[in-house]
Design a protein around this motif. Structure first.
Motif, PDB file in Angstrom:
ATOM      1  N   HIS A  63     -12.305  32.523   9.904  1.00  0.00           N
ATOM      2  CA  HIS A  63     -11.616  31.268  10.200  1.00  0.00           C
ATOM      3  C   HIS A  63     -11.324  30.511   8.912  1.00  0.00           C
ATOM      4  N   GLU A  64     -10.213  29.783   8.902  1.00  0.00           N
ATOM      5  CA  GLU A  64      -9.813  29.032   7.710  1.00  0.00           C
ATOM      6  C   GLU A  64     -10.909  28.082   7.254  1.00  0.00           C
ATOM      7  N   LEU A  65     -11.531  27.361   8.195  1.00  0.00           N
ATOM      8  CA  LEU A  65     -12.580  26.407   7.845  1.00  0.00           C
ATOM      9  C   LEU A  65     -13.773  27.123   7.227  1.00  0.00           C
ATOM     10  N   GLU A  66     -14.144  28.272   7.811  1.00  0.00           N
ATOM     11  CA  GLU A  66     -15.255  29.057   7.280  1.00  0.00           C
ATOM     12  C   GLU A  66     -14.965  29.495   5.841  1.00  0.00           C
ATOM     13  N   GLY A  67     -13.725  29.911   5.590  1.00  0.00           N
ATOM     14  CA  GLY A  67     -13.334  30.311   4.244  1.00  0.00           C
ATOM     15  C   GLY A  67     -13.398  29.151   3.266  1.00  0.00           C
ATOM     16  N   ASP A  68     -12.927  27.971   3.707  1.00  0.00           N
ATOM     17  CA  ASP A  68     -12.961  26.795   2.832  1.00  0.00           C
ATOM     18  C   ASP A  68     -14.399  26.403   2.487  1.00  0.00           C
ATOM     19  N   ILE A  69     -15.300  26.547   3.451  1.00  0.00           N
ATOM     20  CA  ILE A  69     -16.718  26.227   3.201  1.00  0.00           C
ATOM     21  C   ILE A  69     -17.289  27.152   2.132  1.00  0.00           C
ATOM     22  N   PHE A  70     -17.004  28.444   2.238  1.00  0.00           N
ATOM     23  CA  PHE A  70     -17.525  29.402   1.257  1.00  0.00           C
ATOM     24  C   PHE A  70     -16.929  29.144  -0.134  1.00  0.00           C
ATOM     25  N   ALA A 129     -21.664  27.427   8.683  1.00  0.00           N
ATOM     26  CA  ALA A 129     -20.207  27.590   8.698  1.00  0.00           C
ATOM     27  C   ALA A 129     -19.719  27.989  10.081  1.00  0.00           C
ATOM     28  N   LYS A 130     -20.425  28.910  10.705  1.00  0.00           N
ATOM     29  CA  LYS A 130     -20.028  29.351  12.058  1.00  0.00           C
ATOM     30  C   LYS A 130     -20.157  28.205  13.059  1.00  0.00           C
ATOM     31  N   GLU A 131     -21.193  27.368  12.915  1.00  0.00           N
ATOM     32  CA  GLU A 131     -21.357  26.223  13.806  1.00  0.00           C
ATOM     33  C   GLU A 131     -20.219  25.228  13.616  1.00  0.00           C
ATOM     34  N   VAL A 133     -17.187  25.931  12.616  1.00  0.00           N
ATOM     35  CA  VAL A 133     -15.993  26.534  13.215  1.00  0.00           C
ATOM     36  C   VAL A 133     -16.023  26.378  14.729  1.00  0.00           C
ATOM     37  N   LYS A 134     -17.189  26.626  15.306  1.00  0.00           N
ATOM     38  CA  LYS A 134     -17.333  26.519  16.762  1.00  0.00           C
ATOM     39  C   LYS A 134     -17.018  25.091  17.230  1.00  0.00           C
ATOM     40  N   LYS A 135     -17.484  24.105  16.459  1.00  0.00           N
ATOM     41  CA  LYS A 135     -17.246  22.712  16.816  1.00  0.00           C
ATOM     42  C   LYS A 135     -15.758  22.377  16.751  1.00  0.00           C
ATOM     43  N   VAL A 136     -15.095  22.847  15.680  1.00  0.00           N
ATOM     44  CA  VAL A 136     -13.660  22.589  15.531  1.00  0.00           C
ATOM     45  C   VAL A 136     -12.873  23.267  16.647  1.00  0.00           C
ATOM     46  N   GLN A 137     -13.238  24.510  16.975  1.00  0.00           N
ATOM     47  CA  GLN A 137     -12.544  25.231  18.042  1.00  0.00           C
ATOM     48  C   GLN A 137     -12.713  24.527  19.380  1.00  0.00           C
ATOM     49  N   TYR A 313      -6.082  43.197  21.126  1.00  0.00           N
ATOM     50  CA  TYR A 313      -5.232  42.306  20.343  1.00  0.00           C
ATOM     51  C   TYR A 313      -4.299  43.140  19.468  1.00  0.00           C
ATOM     52  N   LEU A 314      -3.018  42.840  19.551  1.00  0.00           N
ATOM     53  CA  LEU A 314      -1.984  43.623  18.895  1.00  0.00           C
ATOM     54  C   LEU A 314      -1.320  42.790  17.793  1.00  0.00           C
ATOM     55  N   PHE A 315      -1.162  43.388  16.613  1.00  0.00           N
ATOM     56  CA  PHE A 315      -0.535  42.676  15.501  1.00  0.00           C
ATOM     57  C   PHE A 315      -0.223  43.659  14.384  1.00  0.00           C
ATOM     58  N   GLU A 316       0.549  43.189  13.423  1.00  0.00           N
ATOM     59  CA  GLU A 316       0.837  43.932  12.208  1.00  0.00           C
ATOM     60  C   GLU A 316       0.308  43.112  11.033  1.00  0.00           C
ATOM     61  N   GLU A 317      -0.474  43.733  10.169  1.00  0.00           N
ATOM     62  CA  GLU A 317      -1.004  43.013   9.014  1.00  0.00           C
ATOM     63  C   GLU A 317       0.145  42.537   8.118  1.00  0.00           C
ATOM     64  N   THR A 318      -0.035  41.362   7.514  1.00  0.00           N
ATOM     65  CA  THR A 318       0.970  40.799   6.633  1.00  0.00           C
ATOM     66  C   THR A 318       0.549  40.983   5.180  1.00  0.00           C
ATOM     67  N   LYS A 319       1.376  41.649   4.401  1.00  0.00           N
ATOM     68  CA  LYS A 319       1.086  41.826   2.982  1.00  0.00           C
ATOM     69  C   LYS A 319       1.661  40.657   2.189  1.00  0.00           C
ATOM     70  N   SER A 320       0.939  40.259   1.145  1.00  0.00           N
ATOM     71  CA  SER A 320       1.373  39.179   0.252  1.00  0.00           C
ATOM     72  C   SER A 320       1.584  37.875   1.002  1.00  0.00           C
ATOM     73  N   ALA A 321       0.708  37.591   1.945  1.00  0.00           N
ATOM     74  CA  ALA A 321       0.809  36.329   2.676  1.00  0.00           C
ATOM     75  C   ALA A 321       0.377  35.178   1.784  1.00  0.00           C
ATOM     76  N   ASP A 322       0.936  33.987   2.026  1.00  0.00           N
ATOM     77  CA  ASP A 322       0.562  32.803   1.268  1.00  0.00           C
ATOM     78  C   ASP A 322      -0.861  32.402   1.636  1.00  0.00           C
ATOM     79  N   ILE A 323      -1.633  31.929   0.639  1.00  0.00           N
ATOM     80  CA  ILE A 323      -3.025  31.575   0.891  1.00  0.00           C
ATOM     81  C   ILE A 323      -3.141  30.442   1.903  1.00  0.00           C
ATOM     82  N   ASN A 324      -2.106  29.583   1.980  1.00  0.00           N
ATOM     83  CA  ASN A 324      -2.143  28.475   2.939  1.00  0.00           C
ATOM     84  C   ASN A 324      -1.965  28.927   4.377  1.00  0.00           C
ATOM     85  N   SER A 325      -1.588  30.187   4.572  1.00  0.00           N
ATOM     86  CA  SER A 325      -1.380  30.690   5.937  1.00  0.00           C
ATOM     87  C   SER A 325      -2.669  31.149   6.589  1.00  0.00           C
TER      88      SER A 325
END
Length: 411
Positions: A63-70, A129-131, A133-137, A313-325
């Motif tokens: 999760h974005e928040l978890e990443g920002d915490i780390f 961090a997981k807590e 994220v859970k609160k934000v979700q 869950y179905l998706f295609e990985e995005t290469k060179s994605a912006d860090i803000n995404s």
């Protein structure tokens, strides 16, 4: 000298040292020793690289928040490491002496100390961090419950297109689109393990017919008519579990109310079996054994094969994605309610054709080459499917394993 069955690989100290020297923290140390009079500023990209290479924390997969915490924690504890002053003095003394070997040893020793220090800090932060994220979700979920929206996106796509239709994150070089419009090609593969025929015949969209050509009627039909629901979600937000209990009771639509013993039908089909397609007839007979002992002369049978739906869950990985995404984790949630339908009628004439149809591909297989052609088609177009997770017990299964087991498992 006798032959040995065991081969032991031993890395020299030099090889191990070289592996460590590639690490981002070692590169940071070297930069500090070379630029001792300048202030060193670490960018977010460098911090992310340290998290990935040193601590196996990939912020794209959390999760974005978890990443920002780390990221914040790593910045703070890198700056406030208690041994920086001692390390700096020792390195400067050795630089004046031009003792390169001793400097390398200091780098290796302090690399281990700093990494141990940061590992402890990050491990302690994971639960918090997981807590967070859970609160934000939870807050986002409560907010979304208050917002009613009727926006629906209708998409027409083939089965293979649907699996990779949406990019996991907006693609910057194409105006941040989430639609994957590239031409989907299926790579040539060597299939080491052959998929069991039961799994192929139980695959969704695979239908079986026994036809009486002279009368242009079917005396047996089997359809895998799985019910599919799709929802485009951002998995960084709270997503409701699509778990509902399915009614596994056999549903019967009676057309001719006279009855027969199912064992008589099974024996009849056994007698029809030809050498080329015997395996398909054997499958039909095993399938008929799941019906009641007495059946109607002409009827349609339907049932869900599992008590709970599956989800994937179905998706295609995005290469060179912006860090803000990182706030996006766009995936197509596919809920699968496995269901099959069988139609049988009394045999007024000996059937002359066995046909297996792949409905999604609009291809039919029949005749003496039915099985090899069906297997070749399956291996080329239907092997690369994501796994499915039970919405009740959260166990994950491959589609081959589920299809082989009639899409059923016990929670």
């Amino acid at each position: 000298m006798g032959d040995s069955a065991d081969v032991v690989t031993i890395n020299s100290d030099e090889e191990q040292r070289m592996e460590i020297e590639d690490k981002p923290i070692i590169q940071l140390f070297k930069h500090l020793t070379q630029e001792s009079n300048q202030k060193t500023v670490l960018t977010n990209a460098q911090i992310i690289d340290i998290l990935k290479e040193e601590f196996d924390i990939d912020i794209w997969n959390i999760h974005e928040l978890e990443g920002d915490i780390f990221i914040t924690i790593l910045k703070m504890y890198l700056k406030d490491w208690p041994l920086w002053e001692e390390f700096d003095k020792l390195i400067n003394n050795l630089k004046h002496k031009n003792d390169t070997e001793a400097m390398n040893k200091v780098l290796q020793t302090n690399y281990k100390k700093l990494k141990e220090h940061l590992t402890t800090v990050l491990n302690n932060a994971k639960d918090e961090a997981k807590e967070a994220v859970k609160k934000v979700q939870q807050e986002m979920s409560e907010r979304s419950d208050k917002i009613k929206s009727n926006v629906i996106l209708d998409v027409t796509a083939t089965r293979s297109q649907l699996n990779k239709l949406f990019y996991r994150r907006p693609l910057p070089k194409h105006n941040n689109t989430i639609f994957n419009l590239t031409k989907h090609t299926i790579p040539t593969q060597i299939m080491v393990n052959e998929v069991p025929l039961d799994a192929i015949l139980n695959w969704w969209g695979i239908n079986i017919f026994l036809k009486v050509s002279a009368l242009k009627i079917n005396i047996y039909e089997r359809h895998n008519i799985h019910e599919l629901k799709h929802l485009l979600v951002n998995r960084n937000l709270s997503i409701p579990n699509p778990c509902t209990e399915l009614d596994q009771q056999l549903k019967v639509r009676v057309i001719d109310s006279t009855t027969r013993n199912i064992s008589e039908i099974i024996k009849t089909y056994s007698d029809l079996s030809d050498n080329d397609n015997k395996e398909v007839y054997n499958f039909i007979q095993r399938d008929l054994k799941l019906l009641p002992s007495m059946v109607f002369n002409r009827a349609l049978f339907k049932r869900y094969t599992n008590k709970y739906p599956y989800v994937r869950y179905l998706f295609e990985e995005t290469k060179s994605a912006d860090i803000n995404s990182r706030k996006y984790d766009i995936q197509l949630q596919e809920t699968i309610s496995p269901k099959y339908q069988i139609y049988i009628r009394s045999m007024t004439s000996t059937p002359t054709n066995l046909v297996v149809e792949c409905e999604p591909c609009n291809v039919k297989f029949l005749g003496p080459n039915l099985l090899p052609e069906l297997r070749a088609h399956f291996n080329e177009f239907h092997r690369s499917e994501p796994d499915c997770t039970c919405t009740k017990c959260n166990k994950t299964f491959s589609m081959v394993a589920l299809a082989k087991n009639w899409w059923c498992h016990r929670c």
